[in-house]
Design a protein around this motif. Structure first.
Motif, PDB file in Angstrom:
ATOM      1  N   ARG A 140      11.264   5.406   2.962  1.00 30.09           N
ATOM      2  CA  ARG A 140       9.514   6.010   2.576  1.00 30.09           C
ATOM      3  C   ARG A 140       9.750   6.053   0.758  1.00 30.09           C
ATOM      4  O   ARG A 140      10.072   5.497   0.322  1.00 30.09           O
ATOM      5  N   ALA A 141       8.303   5.629   1.169  1.00 30.09           N
ATOM      6  CA  ALA A 141       8.127   5.195  -0.524  1.00 30.09           C
ATOM      7  C   ALA A 141       6.573   5.428  -0.852  1.00 30.09           C
ATOM      8  O   ALA A 141       5.295   4.832  -0.227  1.00 30.09           O
ATOM      9  N   ASP A 142       6.582   5.248  -1.909  1.00 32.56           N
ATOM     10  CA  ASP A 142       4.861   5.759  -2.488  1.00 32.56           C
ATOM     11  C   ASP A 142       5.061   5.336  -2.961  1.00 32.56           C
ATOM     12  O   ASP A 142       5.261   4.786  -4.806  1.00 32.56           O
ATOM     13  N   ALA A 143       3.678   4.215  -3.498  1.00 35.58           N
ATOM     14  CA  ALA A 143       3.112   3.704  -4.291  1.00 35.58           C
ATOM     15  C   ALA A 143       1.800   3.941  -5.108  1.00 35.58           C
ATOM     16  O   ALA A 143       1.581   2.702  -5.417  1.00 35.58           O
ATOM     17  N   ALA A 144       1.154   4.413  -5.243  1.00 33.96           N
ATOM     18  CA  ALA A 144       0.339   5.018  -5.755  1.00 33.96           C
ATOM     19  C   ALA A 144      -0.162   4.809  -7.032  1.00 33.96           C
ATOM     20  O   ALA A 144      -0.926   4.188  -8.289  1.00 33.96           O
ATOM     21  N   LYS A 145       0.481   4.769  -8.236  1.00 35.96           N
ATOM     22  CA  LYS A 145       1.228   4.438  -9.325  1.00 35.96           C
ATOM     23  C   LYS A 145       0.544   3.119  -9.703  1.00 35.96           C
ATOM     24  O   LYS A 145       0.149   2.624 -10.692  1.00 35.96           O
ATOM     25  N   LEU A 146       0.858   2.666  -8.401  1.00 31.99           N
ATOM     26  CA  LEU A 146       0.815   1.280  -9.170  1.00 31.99           C
ATOM     27  C   LEU A 146      -0.969   0.316  -8.522  1.00 31.99           C
ATOM     28  O   LEU A 146      -1.977  -0.321  -9.223  1.00 31.99           O
ATOM     29  N   TYR A 147      -1.224   1.541  -8.177  1.00 31.11           N
ATOM     30  CA  TYR A 147      -3.581   1.666  -7.485  1.00 31.11           C
ATOM     31  C   TYR A 147      -3.608   2.454  -9.019  1.00 31.11           C
ATOM     32  O   TYR A 147      -4.821   1.909  -9.248  1.00 31.11           O
ATOM     33  N   GLY A 148      -2.651   3.280  -9.748  1.00 26.54           N
ATOM     34  CA  GLY A 148      -3.817   4.374 -10.543  1.00 26.54           C
ATOM     35  C   GLY A 148      -5.036   5.209  -9.864  1.00 26.54           C
ATOM     36  O   GLY A 148      -5.571   4.905  -8.653  1.00 26.54           O
ATOM     37  N   ASP A 149      -5.948   5.413 -11.039  1.00 28.20           N
ATOM     38  CA  ASP A 149      -6.924   6.313 -10.231  1.00 28.20           C
ATOM     39  C   ASP A 149      -8.035   5.115  -9.144  1.00 28.20           C
ATOM     40  O   ASP A 149      -8.151   4.280  -9.529  1.00 28.20           O
ATOM     41  N   PRO A 150      -8.307   6.056  -8.727  1.00 24.25           N
ATOM     42  CA  PRO A 150      -8.578   7.593  -7.592  1.00 24.25           C
ATOM     43  C   PRO A 150      -7.061   7.864  -6.875  1.00 24.25           C
ATOM     44  O   PRO A 150      -7.231   8.773  -6.094  1.00 24.25           O
ATOM     45  N   ARG A 152      -3.970   9.055  -5.759  1.00 27.93           N
ATOM     46  CA  ARG A 152      -2.858   9.947  -5.724  1.00 27.93           C
ATOM     47  C   ARG A 152      -1.889   9.900  -4.548  1.00 27.93           C
ATOM     48  O   ARG A 152      -0.709  10.303  -5.135  1.00 27.93           O
ATOM     49  N   ARG A 153      -1.686   9.469  -3.697  1.00 29.53           N
ATOM     50  CA  ARG A 153      -0.814   9.195  -2.408  1.00 29.53           C
ATOM     51  C   ARG A 153      -1.255   8.312  -2.085  1.00 29.53           C
ATOM     52  O   ARG A 153      -2.002   7.796  -1.279  1.00 29.53           O
ATOM     53  N   ALA A 154       0.061   7.070  -2.208  1.00 33.32           N
ATOM     54  CA  ALA A 154      -0.327   5.977  -1.392  1.00 33.32           C
ATOM     55  C   ALA A 154       1.743   6.051  -0.512  1.00 33.32           C
ATOM     56  O   ALA A 154       2.332   4.560  -1.298  1.00 33.32           O
ATOM     57  N   GLU A 155       1.592   6.314   0.684  1.00 31.51           N
ATOM     58  CA  GLU A 155       2.924   6.676   0.729  1.00 31.51           C
ATOM     59  C   GLU A 155       2.805   5.516   1.866  1.00 31.51           C
ATOM     60  O   GLU A 155       2.228   6.263   2.601  1.00 31.51           O
ATOM     61  N   ARG A 156       4.146   5.258   2.500  1.00 29.79           N
ATOM     62  CA  ARG A 156       4.387   4.060   3.536  1.00 29.79           C
ATOM     63  C   ARG A 156       5.379   5.310   4.436  1.00 29.79           C
ATOM     64  O   ARG A 156       7.167   5.317   3.366  1.00 29.79           O
ATOM     65  N   THR A 157       5.949   5.768   5.310  1.00 34.53           N
ATOM     66  CA  THR A 157       7.438   6.197   6.275  1.00 34.53           C
ATOM     67  C   THR A 157       6.786   5.096   7.523  1.00 34.53           C
ATOM     68  O   THR A 157       5.853   4.663   8.391  1.00 34.53           O
ATOM     69  N   TRP A 158       8.731   3.727   7.529  1.00 28.81           N
ATOM     70  CA  TRP A 158       9.753   3.242   8.443  1.00 28.81           C
ATOM     71  C   TRP A 158      10.191   4.483   9.168  1.00 28.81           C
ATOM     72  O   TRP A 158      11.185   4.853   8.368  1.00 28.81           O
ATOM     73  N   VAL A 159      10.027   4.389  10.477  1.00 29.40           N
ATOM     74  CA  VAL A 159      10.795   4.771  11.120  1.00 29.40           C
ATOM     75  C   VAL A 159      11.527   3.863  11.884  1.00 29.40           C
ATOM     76  O   VAL A 159      10.055   3.019  13.197  1.00 29.40           O
TER      77      VAL A 159
END
Length: 332
Positions: A140-150, A152-159
């Motif tokens: 699982r990883a969250d890349a929200a900081k790479l997109y910036g506003d607006p 707040r969460r860009a999270e992908r979970t691989w199972v």
């Protein structure tokens, strides 16, 4: 040191098939010696001391089954070619771009991470979980900081339950209503990719005697989605000069983008990638069971996604159940 395994020893008894590298790649396979399936994910990396080579590819992935490359990274070619610039962008990778208030001309894409030997550049993609129990692995990883506003969460979970199953759970949150563009880049470098796209929610791909299904499931029944095909590039070998053999032509990547038709502040989408011999691909599928439950055939695997974001996986044949929570993977 870049390339060293961290935090997992890829050949330890606890995590025998899952390797996480400081350079950002997390690799899962079903076997060390002769793997049928290899999944590689870009899920955060240590600060880099470089000012080039970085693509907009966080929370992207590549997938190879039975020696056939299906989900591809565009790679890189001569830096002076326009095709190289088209291969760097977010939309050319197996990740997301976003449109605020449904305005695609104002597309929100990943920030290009740059740095140099004096100023290391952080990845801005937070690796949240890398864990394996038995045949089940979760990344699982969250890349929200790479997109910036607006965003707040860009999270992908691989199972993963390899060699046949990869599940992807995407959770997107924003401060204003947005549309989500989820890109899937398929390898057609040699023109050998066969496609069946008659059912947008269930795409089928074949290369030689190997097949893959990509199935979309919206976690909310009120969130319809559109499929938009396009084309891109898959390059094999870098060369400093243009017009060289390793540089892929336009259309060497077939890109399929799922677009949420609704503008919302929160989106949850689930994708299943099912792999087998092409002759057996028709036996694989997903059945809705109600109350957020899904069954994957023919393996008798049941999934249930709860409001608290817990994903429960149950093997009908053994009754073994795994719970994937916000913070870990547990067996019961």
């Amino acid at each position: 040191m870049p390339g060293a395994a961290a935090p997992l020893d890829p050949r330890s008894d606890e995590e025998p098939l899952l390797a996480a590298f400081e350079t950002g790649t997390v690799v899962m396979r079903d076997n060390w010696e002769k793997p049928k399936t290899v999944l590689g994910m870009q899920a955060g990396f240590i600060p880099l001391r470089v000012n080039s080579h970085n693509h907009e590819d966080q929370n992207s992935f590549i997938l190879v089954h039975q020696g056939e490359r299906f989900f591809a990274d565009p790679g890189h070619c001569c830096y002076r070619l326009a095709s190289q610039q088209a291969s760097i962008i977010t939309q050319a990778h197996n990740t997301w771009s976003f449109a605020p208030d449904g305005a695609p001309e104002h597309r929100i894409v990943q920030e290009r991470v740059t740095g140099n030997v004096y100023r290391p550049a952080p990845s801005k993609c937070d690796r949240l979980l890398v864990k394996q129990l038995d045949e089940v692995a979760v990344i699982r990883a969250d890349a929200a900081k790479l997109y910036g506003d607006p965003i707040r969460r860009a999270e992908r979970t691989w199972v993963t339950l390899l060699p046949h199953i990869v599940l992807i759970i995407d959770r997107i949150e924003a401060e204003q209503p947005i549309q989500v563009y989820t890109h899937f880049v398929m390898n057609n470098r040699d023109g050998a990719l066969e496609e069946d796209t008659r059912l947008p929610a269930c795409l089928e791909f074949r290369r030689g005697q190997t097949g893959v299904k990509l199935i979309h499931h919206a976690a909310e029944a009120t969130a319809p989605i559109q499929l938009k095909p396009s084309w891109g590039f898959v390059h094999d070998v870098y060369h400093p000069l243009p017009n060289q053999k390793g540089q892929g032509a336009e259309g060497s990547a077939n890109i399929y983008t799922y677009v949420t038709t609704a503008c919302k502040k929160e989106h949850v989408n689930v994708y299943a990638i099912l792999m087998d011999d092409a002759s057996l691909l028709g036996e694989w599928g997903i059945e809705e069971m109600g109350e957020g439950g899904l069954a994957i055939h023919p393996v008798g695997l049941e999934l249930k996604l709860s409001p608290d974001e817990t994903l429960a996986l149950t093997r009908n044949s053994t009754g073994q159940c795994y719970h994937i929570t916000k913070h870990g993977l547990h067996r019961s």
